[in-house]
Design an enzyme around this catalytic site. Structure first.
Site, PDB file in Angstrom:
ATOM      1  N   VAL A 257      10.282  58.273  10.043  1.00 50.83           N
ATOM      2  CA  VAL A 257      10.531  59.668   9.692  1.00 50.83           C
ATOM      3  C   VAL A 257       9.981  59.839   8.280  1.00 50.83           C
ATOM      4  O   VAL A 257      10.388  59.152   7.348  1.00 50.83           O
ATOM      5  CB  VAL A 257      12.031  60.029   9.785  1.00 50.83           C
ATOM      6  CG1 VAL A 257      12.438  60.211  11.239  1.00 50.83           C
ATOM      7  CG2 VAL A 257      12.913  58.977   9.147  1.00 50.83           C
ATOM      8  N   GLY A 304       7.688  67.029  -1.984  1.00 54.72           N
ATOM      9  CA  GLY A 304       8.309  66.630  -3.252  1.00 54.72           C
ATOM     10  C   GLY A 304       9.821  66.573  -3.173  1.00 54.72           C
ATOM     11  O   GLY A 304      10.500  67.182  -3.980  1.00 54.72           O
ATOM     12  N   ASP A 343      17.124  64.627  -5.589  1.00 55.54           N
ATOM     13  CA  ASP A 343      16.526  64.750  -4.264  1.00 55.54           C
ATOM     14  C   ASP A 343      17.170  65.935  -3.556  1.00 55.54           C
ATOM     15  O   ASP A 343      18.379  66.106  -3.629  1.00 55.54           O
ATOM     16  CB  ASP A 343      16.822  63.453  -3.484  1.00 55.54           C
ATOM     17  CG  ASP A 343      15.902  63.257  -2.294  1.00 55.54           C
ATOM     18  OD1 ASP A 343      15.738  64.209  -1.531  1.00 55.54           O
ATOM     19  OD2 ASP A 343      15.369  62.148  -2.135  1.00 55.54           O
ATOM     20  N   ARG A 345      16.194  66.676  -0.214  1.00 57.70           N
ATOM     21  CA  ARG A 345      15.780  66.620   1.186  1.00 57.70           C
ATOM     22  C   ARG A 345      16.972  66.654   2.126  1.00 57.70           C
ATOM     23  O   ARG A 345      16.873  67.110   3.241  1.00 57.70           O
ATOM     24  CB  ARG A 345      14.972  65.347   1.452  1.00 57.70           C
ATOM     25  CG  ARG A 345      13.567  65.464   0.964  1.00 57.70           C
ATOM     26  CD  ARG A 345      12.837  64.164   1.121  1.00 57.70           C
ATOM     27  NE  ARG A 345      13.360  63.137   0.226  1.00 57.70           N
ATOM     28  CZ  ARG A 345      12.875  61.910   0.166  1.00 57.70           C
ATOM     29  NH1 ARG A 345      11.900  61.541   0.950  1.00 57.70           N
ATOM     30  NH2 ARG A 345      13.373  61.035  -0.691  1.00 57.70           N
ATOM     31  N   LYS A 372      17.741  57.975   4.888  1.00 54.79           N
ATOM     32  CA  LYS A 372      17.274  58.210   6.264  1.00 54.79           C
ATOM     33  C   LYS A 372      18.019  57.291   7.233  1.00 54.79           C
ATOM     34  O   LYS A 372      18.463  57.733   8.298  1.00 54.79           O
ATOM     35  CB  LYS A 372      15.765  57.971   6.354  1.00 54.79           C
ATOM     36  CG  LYS A 372      14.939  59.039   5.644  1.00 54.79           C
ATOM     37  CD  LYS A 372      13.454  58.682   5.665  1.00 54.79           C
ATOM     38  CE  LYS A 372      12.630  59.701   4.887  1.00 54.79           C
ATOM     39  NZ  LYS A 372      11.255  59.225   4.648  1.00 54.79           N
TER      40      LYS A 372
END
Ligand SMILES: [Zn+2]
Length: 432
Positions: A257, A304, A343, A345, A372
């Site tokens: 991923v 990013g 971060d 994400r 992840k």
């Protein structure tokens, strides 16, 4: 003066002479538009019970979501209408657009809370909602599945040097790999997204409304609409081998991923390991498929760390100009200085795509990210081996990133750098 249409009778307002869009009045969606909208029952086990996702801007009464299709590209659609290049009445002709591969339905599609950020039925719209389409509902697939040959210089090089051997099935002698690929637009079921992030749906709606500058009033005025098409990038999956094998836990699955990094993925910037890791994963996927398994790369548009490329480049400058230079011990601190977080994400939504594909087990996860890994295993998918990036693929200037990440918990089969190591790991200056 423009007059807005609300839930009452449409009121025509004068059209500015310069307007090319041709609309006589502003079509507000902040209040219920009347009858005719089909209901969405998120998580229902059949398409018919679930109902279609309708984000049309032509027939307000048919809309059953907040937002419009195409993610961030919905804004370009608006530009095309404003410029007079596109009729707002245009309906997609879906002839011959059907998926090349059958994906699902899988049990995960209706397991409560398993998929909340994409529409599992999104690729089959023309097929499963044919009656509603014929009845005049303007609906569009949010997923498209096709086939391609992908040719990467690293894979061509691997064939030349013998790391990969063409088999004519997964990999051709030219170095072209045969893939099935799917493009996926985000479709958020707001109650489920709120649950993933541990906040109330009310708070989520309010913050989404406020932090987009009030872009979608229905977030706060239409609690009856539970599905949101957010104006963000989507994701793409590349499958090496038979896509149906992804759902069979007895077939070896090699998967990565990957989050978008334009600088490295496309332009070969050497400050990070993104492209080397991606092409290494593709090699691993090809090898896995050649062993009788299947390979998967899921690529998310989260440039990013989902902070965007402007923030990313600001951070690069801050890293390289700080006293002492670009050292691994300051890697996360510099990002936090500029962005406020390390971060953005938030991998919480990432496993949805794996569940859409029916994945139950990843035998070889080509990723070192603990975030992840935790998100995937936390969503109920078993992970076997974790595959790190080979040392020889890490560019010299990217040592700073990889050492900082390993010290912060990224998976590595080797030694974890300590505080002194991180001070010593130093990148290039801006002038070099
Ligand atoms: Zn990168």
């Amino acid at each position: 003066m423009m007059v807005a249409e609300t839930s009452s009778e449409p009121v025509a307002a004068p059209v500015p002479a310069a307007s090319k869009a041709g609309a006589g009045h502003i079509r507000l969606t902040s209040h219920a538009g009347g009858v005719g909208a089909l209901q969405i029952r998120w998580g229902a086990s059949t398409a018919t019970e679930r109902g279609p996702v309708i984000g049309t801007t032509t027939k307000r009464a048919h809309r059953n979501v907040i937002g419009t299709h195409s993610g961030s590209y919905g804004v370009y659609r608006a530009l095309a209408v404003a410029a007079g290049a596109l009729s707002r009445e245009h309906k997609a002709d879906l002839t011959d657009t059907a998926p090349t591969d059958v994906i699902g339905p899988y049990p995960q599609w209706s397991e409560p809370g398993t998929i909340v950020s994409l529409d599992p039925w999104g690729a089959m719209v023309a097929e499963v909602f044919a009656d509603e389409l014929a009845a005049g509902h303007d609906m569009r697939p949010t997923i498209a599945v096709t086939k391609a040959h992908v040719i990467l210089p690293e894979v061509v090089d691997a064939v030349r040097t013998g790391r990969l051997v063409p088999d004519g099935r997964v990999l051709l002698p030219t170095g072209a790999a045969l893939v099935t690929k799917a493009a996926i637009e985000p479709v958020w079921y707001l109650p489920g997204v709120a649950q993933r992030f541990g906040c109330s749906e009310t708070d989520l709606r309010r913050v989404l409304f406020e932090e987009t500058g009030g872009m979608y009033p229905e977030l706060v005025t239409r609690s009856d609409l539970e599905v949101f098409l957010p104006p963000i990038g989507g994701q793409t999956v590349y499958v090496f081998g038979d896509a149906r094998d992804l759902a069979d836990p007895s077939v070896e699955l090699t998967a990565r991923v990957h989050d978008e990094c334009n600088g490295s993925d496309v332009f070969g910037s050497d400050i990070c390991t993104c492209r080397p890791y991606l092409t290494h994963a593709i090699e691993e996927c090809i090898l896995g498929a050649q062993r009788g398994g299947v390979g998967l790369v899921a690529y998310s548009r989260k440039e990013g760390r989902a902070l965007g490329e402007v923030t990313k480049f600001l951070v690069y400058n801050a890293r390289k100009r700080q006293v002492g230079g670009d050292t691994a011990d300051q890697y996360f601190a510099r990002t936090e200085c500029v962005a406020g977080v390390q971060d953005m994400r938030f991998q919480e939504l990432m496993p949805d795509v794996l569940h859409w594909l029916g994945v139950r087990k990843i035998h070889r996860l080509v990723s070192m990210s603990n975030m992840k890994y935790d998100a995937i295993t936390g969503s109920g998918i078993e992970v076997g081996e974790r595959v790190n990036i080979p040392e020889e693929l890490v560019p010299a200037d990217a040592r700073v990133e990889i050492d900082a990440k390993m010290a912060a918990g990224y998976f590595t089969p080797g030694p974890v750098p300590d505080a002194d190591d991180l001070k010593r790991t130093k990148g290039r200056g801006l002038g070099g």
